[in-house]
Motif scaffolding. Structure first.
Motif, PDB file in Angstrom:
ATOM      1  N   ARG A   1      48.521  52.733  18.357  1.00 35.57           N
ATOM      2  CA  ARG A   1      47.877  52.514  19.641  1.00 35.57           C
ATOM      3  C   ARG A   1      46.642  52.417  19.798  1.00 35.57           C
ATOM      4  O   ARG A   1      45.803  51.753  20.702  1.00 35.57           O
ATOM      5  CB  ARG A   1      48.189  53.616  20.676  1.00 35.57           C
ATOM      6  CG  ARG A   1      49.521  53.728  21.350  1.00 35.57           C
ATOM      7  CD  ARG A   1      49.757  54.305  22.711  1.00 35.57           C
ATOM      8  NE  ARG A   1      49.187  55.876  22.252  1.00 35.57           N
ATOM      9  CZ  ARG A   1      49.993  56.589  21.918  1.00 35.57           C
ATOM     10  NH1 ARG A   1      51.073  56.757  21.812  1.00 35.57           N
ATOM     11  NH2 ARG A   1      49.309  57.840  21.688  1.00 35.57           N
TER      12      ARG A   1
ATOM     13  N   ASP B   1      42.912  51.053  19.535  1.00 35.83           N
ATOM     14  CA  ASP B   1      42.466  49.698  19.737  1.00 35.83           C
ATOM     15  C   ASP B   1      41.463  49.347  18.228  1.00 35.83           C
ATOM     16  O   ASP B   1      40.496  49.818  18.277  1.00 35.83           O
ATOM     17  CB  ASP B   1      41.686  49.537  21.146  1.00 35.83           C
ATOM     18  CG  ASP B   1      41.406  47.934  21.096  1.00 35.83           C
ATOM     19  OD1 ASP B   1      41.541  47.461  20.351  1.00 35.83           O
ATOM     20  OD2 ASP B   1      41.030  47.617  22.484  1.00 35.83           O
TER      21      ASP B   1
ATOM     22  N   TYR C   1      37.540  49.033  18.056  1.00 37.31           N
ATOM     23  CA  TYR C   1      36.470  49.742  18.099  1.00 37.31           C
ATOM     24  C   TYR C   1      35.863  49.917  16.590  1.00 37.31           C
ATOM     25  O   TYR C   1      34.766  49.801  16.288  1.00 37.31           O
ATOM     26  CB  TYR C   1      37.076  51.449  18.473  1.00 37.31           C
ATOM     27  CG  TYR C   1      37.253  51.513  19.918  1.00 37.31           C
ATOM     28  CD1 TYR C   1      36.163  51.431  20.701  1.00 37.31           C
ATOM     29  CD2 TYR C   1      38.361  51.586  20.263  1.00 37.31           C
ATOM     30  CE1 TYR C   1      36.261  51.552  21.938  1.00 37.31           C
ATOM     31  CE2 TYR C   1      38.578  51.874  21.633  1.00 37.31           C
ATOM     32  CZ  TYR C   1      37.753  51.818  22.393  1.00 37.31           C
ATOM     33  OH  TYR C   1      37.747  51.919  23.870  1.00 37.31           O
TER      34      TYR C   1
ATOM     35  N   GLN D   1      35.995  43.199  25.797  1.00 35.48           N
ATOM     36  CA  GLN D   1      36.142  44.389  26.229  1.00 35.48           C
ATOM     37  C   GLN D   1      35.031  45.343  25.903  1.00 35.48           C
ATOM     38  O   GLN D   1      35.070  46.611  26.290  1.00 35.48           O
ATOM     39  CB  GLN D   1      37.510  45.031  26.361  1.00 35.48           C
ATOM     40  CG  GLN D   1      38.383  44.135  26.920  1.00 35.48           C
ATOM     41  CD  GLN D   1      38.523  44.132  28.341  1.00 35.48           C
ATOM     42  OE1 GLN D   1      37.947  44.911  29.097  1.00 35.48           O
ATOM     43  NE2 GLN D   1      39.019  42.896  28.915  1.00 35.48           N
TER      44      GLN D   1
ATOM     45  N   ALA E   1      34.259  47.308  23.724  1.00 33.51           N
ATOM     46  CA  ALA E   1      34.488  48.105  22.703  1.00 33.51           C
ATOM     47  C   ALA E   1      33.405  49.270  22.298  1.00 33.51           C
ATOM     48  O   ALA E   1      33.052  49.549  21.413  1.00 33.51           O
ATOM     49  CB  ALA E   1      34.760  47.449  21.115  1.00 33.51           C
TER      50      ALA E   1
END
Lengths: 267, 265, 348
Positions: B160, B162, B165, C84, C86
């Motif tokens: 899950r 993301d 990052y 987005q 991050a």
């Protein structure tokens, strides 16, 4: 812990660009091999006297009891868990959140606790009376359904919380009644969660031991119970290994079958 | 949103509680009540006493509690380390190999705990690793059993997570090891503590494998509960069970505190 | 400094699916290049090939003249800002900005100064102690940019950086990005977007992508004034695309002869006229038709006129007395303002 993490850190890469991910996977694979596969292989190797075990009435009875108890509790848990989760998620009442939290906590209790309680309720000197309900398979079934239902409810509640309530409102504004909404909208969304919860319950109830042990019932013998009594009470290790092998095959086989069937069913 | 009329709502709730209370709340209340009683032959327990708790927090029982706590702590930390390592390693593997690792780590769930106990007993009662009769065999069996759950929950969290990052971190010059330590593990921390809590609770209540291999000087609390009920001391057993539950819940509460703080950082 | 990007016939494929097909493109040092295209056109893949997150199956990627195709992302030194943002949720703003410097083991004393500088540049100095979740979308955006700039990259990759902002913030951020680029004239910027306004506003040059391929590239003015194909014409600005026949005798639309100044590129079959260059009333290249729809847009009126079954758009200054549905009108446009487009809808 820190040492392990540090070593993971050094050797584990950015997933896709790590040059040799196999190397990193080796230590956990070695763990599995040494502490799971090797012991299981020894059990297989030490099992002998299959013919004696298979022909014994006790074994066949235990096999049958194990399978039907597991199937029945899976069905019971799925039905009960679906109904209860449905109410918590879609007909919420004050305190529904607390009930959902309680379900989470419930999962962290040992299974024999339920049997212990049932001993007081239905036991020989219990609340309901002194009839021998608990020593029948039905008592075990009741305990298993009670204990395992939360395992179905948890993934269901997670799935329901992601269901767009606008869909339900749209459906009911179009005049669909509750049973129809449940069947056409909620159920399809819940299928993966039902499949996951169901497979967990199936395998857990096939392997359940504490509940049966605590009933102290001689009438209800399941395969795990037979493994225990052969190994510890009779010191018949080869016989225990035979039952263990059969138990593993039944568990893994039924579990695999369940996964195939539930995948076919689109979950 | 599903049921609109007031009457229907009340009917649904009534059915809910008729099912829910006797099935889930009653057992706990019964054990709680029994733990304070000496006799239970009508609707309510009688002969109120705290003597069972007195006994349950002293001597043999206290030692069993310590044994359980140490075993569960060791097993859940080991399982967390192995499970996290395996989950991170599996994530980096190509799909077919990842499937193999998934299957290997699901084995202890699919195999009955009693059989895991038997297998560990058979395997480590002989050279090269002679553990039978020591506390290590109990800790080992618990670790094997709960690692599967640690692996599954960490694995789900890793999937899950993301990838944006770690990619952002890599583009800023973070080497994989640095990114794992500074970005991925901190982001996974809530899931890691959740997994640790789950493992701890499972290990605290573990009975099936334990009865196969516990040595006399390393008797976890569930075994003691069983021994008490087996000899008919149901009320004393209830008190022991309540102590077990209270200890488990206390640790879980602490873990969830850490978890809340971790996710707010 | 690693300024400048060069794609040398870069092809990217997933499971045999080509998502970027032999891209050749150069971004000069200090240049802002917009990769403009619809989703699935391969523009983000191109950006990720520069960052090092996808490996080309063939071709090379160069940064500042250095072949980086085989380098892992963390050794490329490019700044990147994604849709987005991050931002690392467990770190304060200043820790986010310092991350790259710490990862590259920059001296502690220097980190402070460079973090402060990056936050100053983006106007976020006052928020250094906040956590990302305590910031608005626009503020998060600025922190993401500050974080990327702190490592002093030669190349800045921006992947749809404004698409998560609302319209008002977006135009403010556009001006902000333009200002940042003036302050950092040596940094090359690769700007991926599907929004033509962003591309036209910000870019020195635009590369138009479609279906994994580069369709056209040039300055915004070139692409707008003389697009090379139908796709570019309709993706960069609005366009009337009229089917025409081009022969010895000239250019014909329906029965009308059309005067066009420019040369036809080989076998042309489409005429492109921008709506705002179409006038109402008599003039050169007259078209008669009936109004099918009138939209009032404040400063202008957009007329949709049916000319022989073809819909022609005209953006004219606000009319005191606009025509209504069904009225017969005459449109015209200057020969200079019409461009002939190649047949087949593609320039290659």
């Amino acid at each position: 812990m820190t040492e392990v993490v540090r070593r993971v850190r050094v050797r584990c890469g950015l997933s896709r660009s790590s040059p040799r991910p196999w190397g990193v996977a080796l230590p956990p694979v070695a763990f599995v091999a040494l502490f799971i596969l090797y012991p299981l292989a020894l059990v297989l190797q030490q099992s002998c006297g299959y013919a004696d075990v298979f022909t014994s009435e006790g074994f066949r009875h235990a096999l049958w009891t194990t399978v039907w108890l597991a199937l029945a509790s899976t069905v019971g848990c799925l039905a009960l868990g679906f109904a209860l989760a449905l109410v918590i998620a879609f007909v919420p009442f004050p305190g529904a959140k607390a009930v959902a939290r309680f379900i989470d906590v419930y999962l962290s209790f040992p299974s024999f606790l339920i049997t212990l309680a049932l001993l007081f309720i239905y036991g020989t000197t219990g609340i309901v009376g002194s009839f021998q309900f608990l020593t029948t398979p039905w008592g075990v079934l009741l305990a298993e359904v009670t204990y395992f239902t939360p395992f179905v409810m948890r993934p269901l509640l997670a799935a329901f919380s992601q269901l767009d309530t606008a869909q339900l409102e749209a459906a009911s504004s179009l005049g669909a009644r509750a049973p129809r909404i449940v069947r056409r909208i909620v159920l399809p969304e819940a299928l993966p969660a039902l499949a996951a919860g169901g497979s967990l319950v199936l395998v857990l109830s096939l392997n359940e031991f504490g509940i049966v042990l605590f009933t102290g019932a001689k009438g209800v013998t399941t395969l795990p119970m037979l493994v225990y009594s052969k190994a510890i009470l009779e010191s018949d290790y080869p016989g225990a290994c035979v039952v263990a092998v059969v138990n593993v095959l039944v568990s893994v086989g039924l579990y695999g079958l369940y996964r195939v069937v539930s995948r076919r069913a689109g979950a | 949103m599903l049921v609109h009329s007031r009457g229907a709502k009340w009917a649904v709730w009534a059915v809910f509680f008729v099912l829910f209370l006797p099935l889930f709340a009653l057992p706990l209340l019964v054990v709680l009540g029994a733990s304070f009683a000496t006799n239970w032959s009508s609707v309510l327990p009688s002969g109120l006493t705290a003597a069972h708790y007195d006994a349950a927090t002293r001597g043999e029982a206290l030692q069993a509690l310590t044994t359980s706590l140490v075993t569960a702590l060791a097993a859940s930390l080991l399982a967390l380390a192995v499970g996290t390592w395996a989950a991170l390693a599996a994530h980096a593997l190509p799909k077919p190999l990842r499937r193999v690792l998934d299957a290997l780590f699901v084995l202890p769930v699919a195999v009955p705990s009693v059989v895991v106990g038997l297998a560990v007993l058979v395997a480590f009662s002989r050279p090269p690793l002679l553990l039978n009769g020591t506390r290590w065999i109990v800790i080992l069996a618990h670790t094997v059993l709960v690692t599967a759950f640690a692996y599954q929950s960490v694995s789900a969290a890793v999937t899950r997570l993301d990838p944006a990052y770690e990619q952002a971190a890599a583009s800023l010059g973070g080497r994989p090891a640095y990114v794992l330590w500074r970005i991925r593990l901190p982001l996974l921390l809530p899931s890691l503590t959740a997994a640790a809590g789950l493992c701890f609770a499972l290990s605290m209540g573990e009975l099936s494998a334990t009865v196969m291999l516990y040595p006399p000087d390393w008797t976890p609390l569930p075994v003691l509960v069983y021994a008490a009920t087996d000899r008919g001391a149901l009320f004393a057993g209830s008190a022991l069970a309540m102590v077990l539950m209270a200890a488990t819940l206390t640790v879980l509460l602490v873990v969830s505190r850490i978890r809340t703080r971790a996710s707010y950082r | 400094m690693n300024s400048g990007i060069r794609f040398d016939s870069v092809t990217v494929a997933y499971d045999g699916n080509v998502v970027l097909d032999a891209l050749d493109l150069t971004v000069e040092p200090g240049e802002v290049m917009a990769l403009l295209g619809p989703s699935g056109s391969g523009k983000t893949t191109a950006l990720r090939a520069v960052a090092g997150f996808v490996r080309p199956v063939s071709g090379r990627v160069f940064l500042g003249g250095r072949d980086v195709t085989d380098l892992p992302p963390y050794r490329r030194g490019v700044g990147m800002v994604v849709q987005q943002y991050a931002l690392f949720p467990h770190m304060r703003v200043e820790e986010n900005v310092a991350f790259g410097l710490k990862a590259q083991k920059v001296a502690k004393g220097e980190i402070r100064g460079r973090v402060a500088q990056a936050l100053d540049m983006t106007g976020m100095a006052a928020y250094a102690r906040r956590h990302p979740r305590e910031l608005s979308g626009g503020q998060q955006q600025r922190v993401a940019i500050a974080r990327a700039l702190a490592i002093r990259p030669g190349v800045l990759l921006l992947d749809e950086p404004l698409s998560a902002l609302d319209a008002r913030l977006r135009s403010g951020m556009l001006a902000e990005l333009a200002r940042l680029h003036r302050e950092l004239p040596d940094v090359s910027i690769l700007y991926v977007t599907h929004d033509q306004v962003e591309a036209l506003t910000l870019a020195d040059r635009i590369a138009v992508m479609d279906s994994a391929r580069l369709r056209a590239y040039g300055t915004p003015r070139e692409l707008y004034r003389s697009p090379s194909d139908e796709f570019t014409a309709s993706f960069v600005g609005n366009a009337n695309l009229l089917p025409v026949t081009v022969g010895e005798e000239g250019v014909f639309f329906g029965g009308r002869r059309i005067k066009v100044s420019g040369q036809a590129p080989g076998a042309a079959d489409t005429l492109c006229v921008r709506p705002h260059l179409v006038g109402l009333g008599d003039g050169p290249n007259q078209l008669e038709g009936r109004v099918s729809e009138v939209q009032w847009r404040g400063a202008t009126h957009r007329l949709y006129v049916d000319v022989d079954g073809h819909r022609v758009m005209a953006d004219v200054r606000e009319l005191k007395d606009p025509p209504s549905h069904g009225d017969a009108v005459t449109l015209h446009f200057a020969p200079d303002d019409a461009v002939l487009l190649a047949a087949g809808g593609s320039h290659d």
